[in-house]
Design an enzyme around this catalytic site. Structure first.
Site, PDB file in Angstrom:
ATOM      1  N   CYS A 174     -14.886  16.272   7.036  1.00  0.00           N
ATOM      2  CA  CYS A 174     -15.585  17.352   6.593  1.00  0.00           C
ATOM      3  C   CYS A 174     -15.388  17.749   8.499  1.00  0.00           C
ATOM      4  O   CYS A 174     -14.232  16.812   9.012  1.00  0.00           O
ATOM      5  CB  CYS A 174     -17.067  17.500   6.327  1.00  0.00           C
ATOM      6  SG  CYS A 174     -17.321  16.403   5.022  1.00  0.00           S
ATOM      7  N   ARG A 232      -9.299  20.313   9.042  1.00  0.00           N
ATOM      8  CA  ARG A 232      -9.282  19.309   8.641  1.00  0.00           C
ATOM      9  C   ARG A 232      -9.956  18.973   7.364  1.00  0.00           C
ATOM     10  O   ARG A 232      -9.978  17.908   6.027  1.00  0.00           O
ATOM     11  CB  ARG A 232     -10.620  18.979   8.479  1.00  0.00           C
ATOM     12  CG  ARG A 232     -10.088  18.156  10.195  1.00  0.00           C
ATOM     13  CD  ARG A 232     -11.455  17.829  10.995  1.00  0.00           C
ATOM     14  NE  ARG A 232     -12.200  17.155  10.739  1.00  0.00           N
ATOM     15  CZ  ARG A 232     -11.930  15.419  11.661  1.00  0.00           C
ATOM     16  NH1 ARG A 232     -11.298  15.878  12.508  1.00  0.00           N
ATOM     17  NH2 ARG A 232     -12.955  13.750  11.081  1.00  0.00           N
ATOM     18  N   TRP A 292     -16.429  19.343   2.916  1.00  0.00           N
ATOM     19  CA  TRP A 292     -15.968  18.901   1.908  1.00  0.00           C
ATOM     20  C   TRP A 292     -16.215  18.593   0.286  1.00  0.00           C
ATOM     21  O   TRP A 292     -16.781  17.040   1.256  1.00  0.00           O
ATOM     22  CB  TRP A 292     -13.975  18.212   2.571  1.00  0.00           C
ATOM     23  CG  TRP A 292     -12.779  18.087   1.581  1.00  0.00           C
ATOM     24  CD1 TRP A 292     -12.442  18.851   0.780  1.00  0.00           C
ATOM     25  CD2 TRP A 292     -13.004  16.714   0.661  1.00  0.00           C
ATOM     26  NE1 TRP A 292     -11.415  17.899   0.256  1.00  0.00           N
ATOM     27  CE2 TRP A 292     -11.589  16.920  -0.467  1.00  0.00           C
ATOM     28  CE3 TRP A 292     -13.594  15.722   0.392  1.00  0.00           C
ATOM     29  CZ2 TRP A 292     -11.005  16.645  -0.730  1.00  0.00           C
ATOM     30  CZ3 TRP A 292     -12.911  14.891  -0.458  1.00  0.00           C
ATOM     31  CH2 TRP A 292     -11.885  15.437  -1.058  1.00  0.00           C
ATOM     32  N   ASN A 298     -20.834  14.036   8.491  1.00  0.00           N
ATOM     33  CA  ASN A 298     -19.391  13.095   8.004  1.00  0.00           C
ATOM     34  C   ASN A 298     -19.476  11.954   7.222  1.00  0.00           C
ATOM     35  O   ASN A 298     -19.828  10.836   7.752  1.00  0.00           O
ATOM     36  CB  ASN A 298     -18.039  13.816   9.101  1.00  0.00           C
ATOM     37  CG  ASN A 298     -18.309  15.039   9.293  1.00  0.00           C
ATOM     38  OD1 ASN A 298     -18.772  15.907   8.571  1.00  0.00           O
ATOM     39  ND2 ASN A 298     -17.213  14.755  10.525  1.00  0.00           N
ATOM     40  N   GLY A 299     -18.490  11.990   5.892  1.00  0.00           N
ATOM     41  CA  GLY A 299     -18.688  10.269   5.750  1.00  0.00           C
ATOM     42  C   GLY A 299     -19.228  10.198   4.100  1.00  0.00           C
ATOM     43  O   GLY A 299     -19.839  11.179   3.680  1.00  0.00           O
ATOM     44  N   GLU A 317       8.437  11.504  -1.112  1.00  0.00           N
ATOM     45  CA  GLU A 317       7.939  12.813  -0.036  1.00  0.00           C
ATOM     46  C   GLU A 317       8.273  14.414  -0.448  1.00  0.00           C
ATOM     47  O   GLU A 317       7.071  15.355  -0.392  1.00  0.00           O
ATOM     48  CB  GLU A 317       8.317  12.497   1.421  1.00  0.00           C
ATOM     49  CG  GLU A 317       8.191  13.276   2.450  1.00  0.00           C
ATOM     50  CD  GLU A 317       6.471  13.164   2.575  1.00  0.00           C
ATOM     51  OE1 GLU A 317       6.036  13.920   3.410  1.00  0.00           O
ATOM     52  OE2 GLU A 317       5.779  12.312   2.003  1.00  0.00           O
ATOM     53  N   LYS A 343       5.111  16.524  -1.094  1.00  0.00           N
ATOM     54  CA  LYS A 343       5.371  18.181  -0.637  1.00  0.00           C
ATOM     55  C   LYS A 343       5.099  19.122  -1.383  1.00  0.00           C
ATOM     56  O   LYS A 343       3.890  19.967  -1.270  1.00  0.00           O
ATOM     57  CB  LYS A 343       6.015  18.501   0.496  1.00  0.00           C
ATOM     58  CG  LYS A 343       6.037  17.704   1.809  1.00  0.00           C
ATOM     59  CD  LYS A 343       4.980  17.929   2.351  1.00  0.00           C
ATOM     60  CE  LYS A 343       4.758  16.959   3.825  1.00  0.00           C
ATOM     61  NZ  LYS A 343       4.179  15.478   2.884  1.00  0.00           N
ATOM     62  N   GLU A 373       1.995  19.206  -3.601  1.00  0.00           N
ATOM     63  CA  GLU A 373       0.894  19.629  -2.612  1.00  0.00           C
ATOM     64  C   GLU A 373       0.388  20.897  -1.662  1.00  0.00           C
ATOM     65  O   GLU A 373      -0.486  21.551  -1.826  1.00  0.00           O
ATOM     66  CB  GLU A 373       0.673  19.079  -0.762  1.00  0.00           C
ATOM     67  CG  GLU A 373       0.783  17.877  -0.819  1.00  0.00           C
ATOM     68  CD  GLU A 373       0.418  17.089  -0.106  1.00  0.00           C
ATOM     69  OE1 GLU A 373      -0.102  16.835   1.013  1.00  0.00           O
ATOM     70  OE2 GLU A 373       1.478  17.015   0.730  1.00  0.00           O
ATOM     71  N   HIS A 379      15.698   5.028 -18.079  1.00  0.00           N
ATOM     72  CA  HIS A 379      14.895   4.655 -18.079  1.00  0.00           C
ATOM     73  C   HIS A 379      13.307   4.925 -18.874  1.00  0.00           C
ATOM     74  O   HIS A 379      12.948   4.552 -18.598  1.00  0.00           O
ATOM     75  CB  HIS A 379      14.721   3.152 -17.447  1.00  0.00           C
ATOM     76  CG  HIS A 379      15.510   2.194 -16.916  1.00  0.00           C
ATOM     77  ND1 HIS A 379      15.822   1.086 -18.380  1.00  0.00           N
ATOM     78  CD2 HIS A 379      16.058   2.158 -16.023  1.00  0.00           C
ATOM     79  CE1 HIS A 379      16.912   0.730 -17.783  1.00  0.00           C
ATOM     80  NE2 HIS A 379      17.100   1.573 -16.573  1.00  0.00           N
ATOM     81  N   LYS A 415      -7.387  17.220   5.935  1.00  0.00           N
ATOM     82  CA  LYS A 415      -5.722  16.833   6.481  1.00  0.00           C
ATOM     83  C   LYS A 415      -6.773  15.493   6.632  1.00  0.00           C
ATOM     84  O   LYS A 415      -5.784  13.998   6.939  1.00  0.00           O
ATOM     85  CB  LYS A 415      -5.961  17.886   7.505  1.00  0.00           C
ATOM     86  CG  LYS A 415      -5.162  17.330   8.721  1.00  0.00           C
ATOM     87  CD  LYS A 415      -3.826  17.356   8.355  1.00  0.00           C
ATOM     88  CE  LYS A 415      -2.951  16.301   9.577  1.00  0.00           C
ATOM     89  NZ  LYS A 415      -1.303  16.908   8.763  1.00  0.00           N
TER      90      LYS A 415
END
Length: 607
Positions: free
Chosen positions: A2, A27, A72, A96-97, A480, A484, A487, A503, A602
């Protein structure tokens, strides 16, 4: 995850609070709110959605003292009643947290007669402080007593309309800094929120509590010991966090990679040799007897570590393990005091990576190195050695330039370790440094493929699944690329070492699942060609990012894009660029929120 902004000044601070929240939007958040000290009460405005809605709703609000927040959701769904700030009596709190003992505190406070109107852990802090004010009327001391009872991670800011002009802030595990100016004093989760008013920053340590007024700042420890923290002049500029002529921050940051790499590699300058001192004054001694490297990271940063493992073992001859930071401290591991612990994080405040670093140190592993983009961050401060990547502010949630600059830093580490272990000749060293110096030019050439990649991206718009393939040091690049794509476009994507197709994953391949392959002209190319044939034999559609001399022909169902040059060991840095562009343009076609993908943040500052 947040964002917090707080301000105590001699004029109306509501525009400062709102503008600060806008700078923290990257964020990740789902609701926003602010509270200011009014004439006879706390004036609070909250909204679900974007900060722009909060700005409209608070247009008539005015005060010289206030706090603001982007949330968030962790405890409780995104809603106005769960949005911060939370009020109890005369006080308001933003946080926050995560408070781990909130349930026991909630039961205790409920028994005292407090009524909870939200599902959040934060409301517990508000009621706890209010209850303590009954026996300790000074707000600073009441917040200090409250923080001593909190278990978990937090950054908080508290105001009381009966004690106007004061803001009390404290941190434990979540980032919080102060901004000092002649017109007022401020606090925020991130320096970018305060560049509008000051560049003079004070970074609070865990266990600090501070009082802000328009003309003064004082800091103590939670045990009451007065402390002083140094003032840092931020090197960020307001222009660095502006969008400019780009459509999205992600696009801007993709195209900033040549400059970011040049800035990161400036440390080698015109030299033909590289010295351990680029990682800190103690590096020569600390690295001398390292017999193993353990890399701790999450998400994209973990992929940079996985790539570096190939370099460190092949060039430096040092064994390397990469662990997901969120898993490392929850298993029994064998401590090795001669092991170098490398913590990688864009923000330097990633909760899981910071906790993993601390766990490693608690086991007696004190050879630590931070690779990070934020000089004043917790991971940097708590590591013996450090390398600052100098990527500049990265606003888009999907990391791009942070990843490539991390790779550049890790290649420098590879060369230093090889030199320390007498595995690097002068000619090899000079050749590698020349390659690094040319890297920004090589990346610029790859960026020129954007128009061709846009055409490919349009073919992905109606797809629901995609498969990425790579081999050797390009397998993490495939990982990666898949990360992306999912996301920001919400297309389900998975990555595999190409040799693993038979496999199991080959069962997924059909004409409706595009298969994207990273195919540089290295010693695994012939093996990779065989794997690609396995895809074509099952009717799969191939999209291949190759080098100019890869000798893979384009044909029906096999689409080719050729990078301008093969770049040897540094090829992963070049090959990730088109995967970033592919994801970005696929998301554009699908119409998703590129810079603020759903459900993501973020800066992940909670476990």
């Amino acid at each position: 995850m947040c964002g917090i902004v707080a301000a105590a000044a001699g004029n109306n601070i509501v525009p400062v609070l709102v503008e600060g929240l806008k700078k923290l939007e990257y964020r990740g958040y789902d609701s926003a709110g602010l509270a200011v000290i009014g004439d006879r009460k706390i004036d609070r405005v909250r909204s679900v959605g974007r900060v722009a809605e909060l700005e409209s709703a608070s247009a008539a609000t005015s005060s010289p003292t206030g706090i603001a927040h982007t949330r968030w959701a962790t405890h409780g769904v995104p809603s106005e009643r769960n949005a911060h700030p939370h009020i109890s009596g005369s006080i308001a709190v933003v946080h926050n947290g995560i408070i781990e003992n909130y349930e026991s505190l909630r039961s205790e406070l409920t028994a005292q007669g407090y009524v909870f109107t939200s599902d959040t852990d934060t409301e517990t802090i508000a009621h706890l402080v209010e209850s303590l004010l009954k026996t300790e009327p000074d707000l600073f001391r009441a917040v200090q007593l409250a923080c001593r009872r909190l278990i978990g991670a937090y950054a908080i800011a508290v105001i009381d309309h009966q004690q106007a002009g004061r803001i009390i802030v404290s941190r434990e595990g979540s980032p919080l800094l102060l901004g000092l100016s002649d017109t007022g004093n401020y606090a925020a989760s991130d320096a970018s929120a305060l560049l509008q008013v000051t560049r003079n920053m004070v970074y609070l340590e865990n266990g600090d509590i501070a009082e802000l007024t328009a003309t003064s700042v004082r800091i103590e420890r939670l045990d009451g010991t007065p402390v002083e923290r140094p003032v840092h002049v931020s090197q960020l500029s307001a222009a660095a966090v502006e969008l400019g002529n780009y459509r999205h921050y992600m696009q801007k940051e993709i195209f900033e990679q040549p400059e970011a790499l040049a800035n990161t590699l400036e440390i080698v300058g015109g030299s033909k040799s590289i010295q351990p001192g680029i990682f800190g004054a103690e590096a020569s001694n600390l690295l001398q007897d390292v017999d193993h490297i353990l890399i701790l990271a999450c998400g994209t940063s973990a992929h940079s570590g996985m790539t570096a493992r190939y370099w460190l073992e092949a060039v430096a001859g040092v064994p390397c393990t990469v662990e997901i930071a969120s898993e490392y401290r929850y298993r029994t591991s064998v401590a090795n005091p001669r092991q170098l612990i490398v913590a990688i994080s864009q923000s330097g405040e990633t909760a899981d990576t910071l906790a993993a670093l601390r766990h490693a140190k608690s086991l007696g592993q004190l050879k630590t190195l931070a690779i990070c983009n934020v000089p004043e961050s917790a991971i940097v401060r708590e590591s013996a050695l450090r390398f600052i990547t100098r990527a500049g502010p990265e606003i888009g949630v999907a990391s791009t330039k942070a990843f490539t600059t991390q790779l550049a830093a890790l290649f420098l580490l590879t060369l230093v370790m090889a030199k320390v272990r007498n595995r690097l000749s002068a000619d090899q060293e000079s050749a590698y440094i020349d390659q690094l110096r040319h890297l920004p030019v090589a990346v610029n050439k790859v960026l020129m493929l954007e128009k061709d990649i846009e055409i490919w991206a349009r073919r992905f718009a109606d797809k629901h699944h995609a498969l990425f393939l790579g081999r050797g040091r390009h397998y993490p690049i495939a990982l990666e690329g898949a990360l992306k794509l999912k996301e920001i476009s919400y297309i389900h994507a998975e990555a595999y070492p190409a040799g693993e197709l038979k496999h199991g994953p080959l069962a997924l391949v059909d004409a409706s699942m595009p298969v994207i392959s990273v195919a540089p002209a290295d010693d695994l190319l012939e093996k990779l060609k065989s794997n690609l044939q396995e895809v074509r034999a099952r009717g799969g559609e191939l999209y291949v990012f190759a080098d100019a001399d890869s000798e893979i022909p384009e044909s029906e169902g096999v689409h080719m894009l050729r990078l301008p040059e093969h770049y040897g060991l540094l090829s992963p840095i070049l090959h990730v660029i088109p995967l970033q562009l592919l994801s970005y343009h696929a998301a554009l076609v699908k119409g998703t929120d590129v810079d603020k993908p759903r459900n993501l943040a973020k800066s992940v500052t909670v476990e």
